[in-house]
Scaffold this motif. Structure first.
Motif, PDB file in Angstrom:
ATOM      1  N   LEU A 182       5.163   6.691   1.416  1.00 42.52           N
ATOM      2  CA  LEU A 182       5.335   6.122   0.077  1.00 42.52           C
ATOM      3  C   LEU A 182       6.266   4.920   0.107  1.00 42.52           C
ATOM      4  N   ARG A 238       5.175   0.864  -0.593  1.00 40.75           N
ATOM      5  CA  ARG A 238       5.779   0.035  -1.641  1.00 40.75           C
ATOM      6  C   ARG A 238       6.463  -1.200  -1.063  1.00 40.75           C
ATOM      7  N   ARG A 264       0.343  10.033  -5.838  1.00 38.72           N
ATOM      8  CA  ARG A 264       1.480   9.197  -6.257  1.00 38.72           C
ATOM      9  C   ARG A 264       1.175   7.718  -6.072  1.00 38.72           C
ATOM     10  N   LEU A 265       0.576   7.369  -4.931  1.00 36.79           N
ATOM     11  CA  LEU A 265       0.248   5.954  -4.675  1.00 36.79           C
ATOM     12  C   LEU A 265      -0.773   5.433  -5.678  1.00 36.79           C
ATOM     13  N   ASN A 316      -1.254   6.490  -8.696  1.00 36.65           N
ATOM     14  CA  ASN A 316      -0.691   6.474 -10.046  1.00 36.65           C
ATOM     15  C   ASN A 316       0.432   5.452 -10.215  1.00 36.65           C
ATOM     16  N   ASP A 317       0.805   4.771  -9.152  1.00 36.26           N
ATOM     17  CA  ASP A 317       1.850   3.753  -9.191  1.00 36.26           C
ATOM     18  C   ASP A 317       1.173   2.382  -9.283  1.00 36.26           C
ATOM     19  N   ALA A 322       2.105  -0.478  -8.637  1.00 34.00           N
ATOM     20  CA  ALA A 322       2.401  -1.359  -7.503  1.00 34.00           C
ATOM     21  C   ALA A 322       1.528  -1.057  -6.282  1.00 34.00           C
ATOM     22  N   THR A 323       1.007   0.168  -6.179  1.00 32.10           N
ATOM     23  CA  THR A 323       0.229   0.551  -4.991  1.00 32.10           C
ATOM     24  C   THR A 323      -1.177   1.050  -5.318  1.00 32.10           C
ATOM     25  N   ALA A 324      -1.525   1.111  -6.587  1.00 34.68           N
ATOM     26  CA  ALA A 324      -2.805   1.700  -7.005  1.00 34.68           C
ATOM     27  C   ALA A 324      -4.020   0.993  -6.405  1.00 34.68           C
TER      28      ALA A 324
END
Length: 127
Positions: free
Chosen positions: A39, A43, A67-68, A70-71, A73-75
């Motif tokens: 993670l 990022r 998590r990636l 849903n973020d 910056a990383t979706a």
């Protein structure tokens, strides 16, 4: 500029093999040994593709993928989930947010085909 690929795998032999193959094809590679490190590197390093092992210590691959994705910056980073064939089938619902799946053990041609497909697809979507 070569594409940047993040490998998230706690098995050094597997991660090092993928690293060697991808560097031999001209890619820039980073390795994370667990989900939390994956993670953070995703990022900070902003890879073009992530190869994520499913069975990881601590934060498992399925949770890391969620998590990636849903973020914000990383979706947009494509993620290929990697695991033993039986795990991939059993965890299909859990891994539905992954962009692809690669069963272990895999052959080099399958790995390179997945990498090329997802990088080309990302380039096309960004254009």
């Amino acid at each position: 500029m070569p594409s940047r690929i993040l490998i998230v795998d706690d098995e050094p032999g597997v991660a090092d093999l993928i690293d060697t193959v991808l560097k031999g094809e001209g890619y820039t590679v980073a390795i994370a040994r667990d989900g939390v490190e994956g993670l953070m590197l995703a990022r900070e390093w902003d890879p073009d593709l992530i190869l994520m092992d499913v069975m990881l210590p601590g934060l498992d691959g399925g949770a890391a993928i969620r998590r990636l994705k849903n973020d914000p910056a990383t979706a947009g980073i494509p993620i290929v989930a990697m695991s033993a064939a039986s795990n991939i089938r059993r965890l299909r619902e859990e891994l539905k947010e992954a962009d692809g799946a690669l069963s272990k053990p895999f052959d080099i041609d399958s790995l390179l085909a997945q990498v090329a497909f997802h990088l080309t697809r990302r380039d096309t979507e960004e254009a």
